[in-house]
Design a protein around this motif. Structure first.
Motif, PDB file in Angstrom:
ATOM      1  N   ALA A 101       0.830  -1.211   0.000  1.00 28.86           N
ATOM      2  CA  ALA A 101       0.000   0.000   0.000  1.00 28.86           C
ATOM      3  C   ALA A 101       0.863   1.259   0.000  1.00 28.86           C
ATOM      4  CB  ALA A 101      -0.931  -0.003   1.215  1.00 28.86           C
ATOM      5  N   LEU A 102       1.947   1.230   0.767  1.00 29.79           N
ATOM      6  CA  LEU A 102       2.858   2.383   0.803  1.00 29.79           C
ATOM      7  C   LEU A 102       3.533   2.572  -0.546  1.00 29.79           C
ATOM      8  CD1 LEU A 102       4.502   1.876   4.313  1.00 29.79           C
ATOM      9  CD2 LEU A 102       3.082   3.804   3.634  1.00 29.79           C
ATOM     10  N   ARG A 103       3.951   1.479  -1.154  1.00 26.43           N
ATOM     11  CA  ARG A 103       4.595   1.556  -2.476  1.00 26.43           C
ATOM     12  C   ARG A 103       3.637   2.152  -3.504  1.00 26.43           C
ATOM     13  NH1 ARG A 103       4.467  -1.432  -7.038  1.00 26.43           N
ATOM     14  NH2 ARG A 103       6.335  -1.464  -8.364  1.00 26.43           N
ATOM     15  N   THR A 104       2.381   1.730  -3.444  1.00 23.55           N
ATOM     16  CA  THR A 104       1.388   2.257  -4.379  1.00 23.55           C
ATOM     17  C   THR A 104       1.209   3.760  -4.208  1.00 23.55           C
ATOM     18  OG1 THR A 104       0.195   0.143  -4.368  1.00 23.55           O
ATOM     19  CG2 THR A 104      -1.011   2.083  -5.133  1.00 23.55           C
ATOM     20  N   SER A 105       1.181   4.209  -2.953  1.00 25.42           N
ATOM     21  CA  SER A 105       0.995   5.637  -2.696  1.00 25.42           C
ATOM     22  C   SER A 105       2.221   6.458  -3.088  1.00 25.42           C
ATOM     23  CB  SER A 105       0.653   5.867  -1.227  1.00 25.42           C
ATOM     24  OG  SER A 105       1.745   5.520  -0.407  1.00 25.42           O
TER      25      SER A 105
END
Length: 219
Positions: free
Chosen positions: A13-17
């Protein structure tokens, strides 16, 4: 392992953001240029972002501390031994019930080689609930029972966590009822492993506080 899966999911999720920041904006002239862009792209005050970051850090830190030769349940039992000696339950008033209770493990007291910044590190409520799930599903090895009287330690931990969850609810009730003493800034600490009667005394005191406050408000 549930905690590792949660950490991986939060990392994704952090990578996507951060896709735009990491893959569309580069190259950066220097670290300052990168940090300037980071502050513009990422809102660290968002609860979702902080939650994912916290989950990822906690999950992978726990994995590093684990004994690879033991199951998650056995490692959790060993953690209980440490928590009942050094762990502190921390309550901070909040309008969000699931953000009131946390655990300060004081891992630095277990291994003096670990960084001193672990002294104030706190584990969120989810960590405590996950720990509870693991130990109730784990059969206590005879070695741990003989050496530490593990069944008694587990019972003590579960009893104190159960009361702590009730204390959390009372603090939340007092906060949402508008009690001036239980708004932002209120903090309570209870040491795990101390006499369980102290947990009961604290809970009853908070219940009395809510009763008295309700009477005052009605007047």
């Amino acid at each position: 392992e549930a905690n590792v899966l949660n950490a991986v999911a939060s990392t994704v999720a952090l990578r996507t953001s951060l896709l735009r920041l990491l893959y569309q904006k580069p190259p950066y002239a220097n670290l300052k240029d990168f940090m300037d862009c980071f502050r513009q792209e990422v809102d660290m005050n968002r609860f979702e972002t902080l939650s994912h970051l916290t989950t990822a850090c906690q999950g992978f830190n726990l994995l590093q501390r684990s004994d690879p030769g033991a199951s998650a349940g056995i490692n959790s039992l060993k953690d209980i031994i440490h928590f009942l000696k050094h762990g502190v339950l921390v309550f901070k008033s909040s309008s969000m019930a699931n953000r009131i209770l946390s655990l300060r493990p004081n891992w630095h007291r277990k291994d003096t080689k670990e960084r001193s910044d672990l002294e104030k590190k706190e584990e969120a409520l989810e960590y405590l609930l996950d720990l509870r799930s693991k130990i109730v599903m784990t059969e206590i090895p005879a070695r741990l029972e003989k050496e530490f009287k593990m069944a008694h330690l587990v019972s003590t931990f579960l009893d104190q966590l159960h009361i702590a969850l009730d204390i959390q609810q009372e603090i939340h009730n007092l906060n949402t009822a508008g009690h001036f003493a239980f708004q932002e800034g209120y903090k309570l600490e209870l040491k795990l492993g101390m006499d369980t009667k102290e947990f009961h005394v604290t809970l009853e005191r908070l219940k009395d506080e809510l009763i008295d406050w309700t009477k005052i408000v009605k007047v």
